[in-house]
Design a protein around this motif. Sequence first.
Motif, PDB file in Angstrom:
ATOM      1  N   ALA A   1      34.071  31.830  25.169  1.00  0.00           N
ATOM      2  CA  ALA A   1      34.829  33.045  25.472  1.00  0.00           C
ATOM      3  C   ALA A   1      33.945  34.033  26.228  1.00  0.00           C
ATOM      4  CB  ALA A   1      35.332  33.694  24.180  1.00  0.00           C
ATOM      5  N   THR A   2      34.548  34.741  27.142  1.00  0.00           N
ATOM      6  CA  THR A   2      33.872  35.835  27.835  1.00  0.00           C
ATOM      7  C   THR A   2      34.591  37.106  27.402  1.00  0.00           C
ATOM      8  OG1 THR A   2      33.406  34.383  29.708  1.00  0.00           O
ATOM      9  CG2 THR A   2      33.162  36.749  30.070  1.00  0.00           C
ATOM     10  N   VAL A   3      33.933  37.902  26.584  1.00  0.00           N
ATOM     11  CA  VAL A   3      34.586  39.049  25.961  1.00  0.00           C
ATOM     12  C   VAL A   3      33.613  40.214  25.897  1.00  0.00           C
ATOM     13  CG1 VAL A   3      33.978  38.238  23.642  1.00  0.00           C
ATOM     14  CG2 VAL A   3      35.888  39.827  23.920  1.00  0.00           C
ATOM     15  N   MET A   4      34.162  41.410  26.000  1.00  0.00           N
ATOM     16  CA  MET A   4      33.368  42.624  25.810  1.00  0.00           C
ATOM     17  C   MET A   4      34.140  43.577  24.920  1.00  0.00           C
ATOM     18  SD  MET A   4      33.700  44.816  29.276  1.00  0.00           S
ATOM     19  CE  MET A   4      35.236  44.975  30.146  1.00  0.00           C
ATOM     20  N   ALA A   5      33.419  44.523  24.347  1.00  0.00           N
ATOM     21  CA  ALA A   5      34.032  45.556  23.520  1.00  0.00           C
ATOM     22  C   ALA A   5      33.833  46.896  24.217  1.00  0.00           C
ATOM     23  CB  ALA A   5      33.397  45.578  22.135  1.00  0.00           C
ATOM     24  N   ILE A   6      34.869  47.733  24.151  1.00  0.00           N
ATOM     25  CA  ILE A   6      34.802  49.062  24.752  1.00  0.00           C
ATOM     26  C   ILE A   6      35.073  50.094  23.663  1.00  0.00           C
ATOM     27  CG2 ILE A   6      35.758  50.624  26.485  1.00  0.00           C
ATOM     28  CD1 ILE A   6      36.760  48.112  27.988  1.00  0.00           C
ATOM     29  N   PRO A   7      34.064  50.876  23.269  1.00  0.00           N
ATOM     30  CA  PRO A   7      34.310  51.952  22.309  1.00  0.00           C
ATOM     31  C   PRO A   7      35.256  52.971  22.928  1.00  0.00           C
ATOM     32  CG  PRO A   7      31.949  51.687  22.735  1.00  0.00           C
ATOM     33  CD  PRO A   7      32.676  50.844  23.717  1.00  0.00           C
ATOM     34  N   HIS A   8      36.211  53.424  22.128  1.00  0.00           N
ATOM     35  CA  HIS A   8      37.094  54.463  22.648  1.00  0.00           C
ATOM     36  C   HIS A   8      37.511  55.401  21.545  1.00  0.00           C
ATOM     37  CE1 HIS A   8      41.422  53.346  21.682  1.00  0.00           C
ATOM     38  NE2 HIS A   8      40.767  52.312  21.211  1.00  0.00           N
ATOM     39  N   ASN A   9      37.980  56.571  21.977  1.00  0.00           N
ATOM     40  CA  ASN A   9      38.412  57.623  21.056  1.00  0.00           C
ATOM     41  C   ASN A   9      37.254  58.149  20.219  1.00  0.00           C
ATOM     42  OD1 ASN A   9      41.703  57.512  19.515  1.00  0.00           O
ATOM     43  ND2 ASN A   9      40.785  59.060  20.772  1.00  0.00           N
TER      44      ASN A   9
ATOM     45  N   LEU B   1      38.761  45.082  22.626  1.00  0.00           N
ATOM     46  CA  LEU B   1      38.132  43.817  22.977  1.00  0.00           C
ATOM     47  C   LEU B   1      38.922  43.205  24.123  1.00  0.00           C
ATOM     48  CD1 LEU B   1      36.980  44.412  20.120  1.00  0.00           C
ATOM     49  CD2 LEU B   1      36.708  41.953  19.920  1.00  0.00           C
ATOM     50  N   ILE B   2      38.251  42.995  25.234  1.00  0.00           N
ATOM     51  CA  ILE B   2      38.886  42.506  26.455  1.00  0.00           C
ATOM     52  C   ILE B   2      38.279  41.152  26.798  1.00  0.00           C
ATOM     53  CG2 ILE B   2      39.415  43.032  28.873  1.00  0.00           C
ATOM     54  CD1 ILE B   2      40.305  45.332  27.122  1.00  0.00           C
TER      55      ILE B   2
ATOM     56  N   LEU C   1      31.190  42.654  13.586  1.00  0.00           N
ATOM     57  CA  LEU C   1      31.960  42.491  14.824  1.00  0.00           C
ATOM     58  C   LEU C   1      31.092  41.860  15.913  1.00  0.00           C
ATOM     59  CD1 LEU C   1      34.563  42.992  16.482  1.00  0.00           C
ATOM     60  CD2 LEU C   1      33.592  45.234  17.076  1.00  0.00           C
ATOM     61  N   TYR C   2      29.880  42.351  16.074  1.00  0.00           N
ATOM     62  CA  TYR C   2      28.976  41.796  17.089  1.00  0.00           C
ATOM     63  C   TYR C   2      28.638  40.340  16.789  1.00  0.00           C
ATOM     64  CZ  TYR C   2      28.125  46.705  18.455  1.00  0.00           C
ATOM     65  OH  TYR C   2      28.251  48.010  18.861  1.00  0.00           O
ATOM     66  N   LYS C   3      28.428  39.995  15.520  1.00  0.00           N
ATOM     67  CA  LYS C   3      28.155  38.599  15.157  1.00  0.00           C
ATOM     68  C   LYS C   3      29.317  37.706  15.583  1.00  0.00           C
ATOM     69  CE  LYS C   3      25.305  39.311  11.024  1.00  0.00           C
ATOM     70  NZ  LYS C   3      25.316  39.202   9.547  1.00  0.00           N
ATOM     71  N   TRP C   4      30.546  38.176  15.313  1.00  0.00           N
ATOM     72  CA  TRP C   4      31.734  37.397  15.668  1.00  0.00           C
ATOM     73  C   TRP C   4      31.838  37.246  17.182  1.00  0.00           C
ATOM     74  CZ3 TRP C   4      36.386  38.719  18.191  1.00  0.00           C
ATOM     75  CH2 TRP C   4      37.385  37.747  18.120  1.00  0.00           C
ATOM     76  N   ILE C   5      31.632  38.338  17.904  1.00  0.00           N
ATOM     77  CA  ILE C   5      31.711  38.272  19.369  1.00  0.00           C
ATOM     78  C   ILE C   5      30.682  37.282  19.908  1.00  0.00           C
ATOM     79  CG2 ILE C   5      31.256  39.579  21.493  1.00  0.00           C
ATOM     80  CD1 ILE C   5      32.683  41.976  20.121  1.00  0.00           C
ATOM     81  N   LYS C   6      29.470  37.335  19.398  1.00  0.00           N
ATOM     82  CA  LYS C   6      28.442  36.390  19.845  1.00  0.00           C
ATOM     83  C   LYS C   6      28.838  34.952  19.525  1.00  0.00           C
ATOM     84  CE  LYS C   6      24.600  39.643  19.642  1.00  0.00           C
ATOM     85  NZ  LYS C   6      23.313  39.992  19.020  1.00  0.00           N
TER      86      LYS C   6
END
Length: 170
Positions: free
Chosen positions: A59-67, A24-25, A47-52
């Motif tokens: 807040a301006t935030v994005m999630a990056i799937p990794h691994n 989360l950046i 997680l998406y509910k919280w980000i929204k």
Amino acid sequence: GKFTTFAAYEWTLGAAEAHVHRNLIFRDMKVPDYPISALEAPNTIELYKWIKSIRKQGATVMAIPHNSNLSMGTVFPENKPDGTPFDKEYVESIAEIEPLVEVFQAKGGSEVHARYWPNDEFAGFENYTYDKGQTERNYVRFALKEGLAYEDQFGTNPYKYGLIGSTDTH
């Protein structure tokens, strides 16, 4: 001698076997007092509910799937975490919140694997996988293809990603 840092952290679910990770950046320092963990958000729906909700607070935030190569198919699943099929709202949430995906890091490549794309001469480059849970769904190339089918079905491609490479050296 100059560089930019971002407020960020890693949301991790199931680190023992399947790696379901999101970095989360945050764009600026408008961050919540406490980050949400997999204890409070035990799946991507939460997680998406919280980000929204924190986006609504500025807040301006994005999630990056990794691994994803070590995810046992859970980063690009065929159903939502509650077992129901993808729907328009969920597909739109992925597209909105996850504009990037990691294709390479110290734990190997997540773009492709020779087991699933034998005609690609570069598909065996820097692969690091566990045999347990090995599936085509672990790889970004699968998601890119699957995203086109979701776009036909829902009008939105949840996997229309920008690609990044990282170190994961913390």
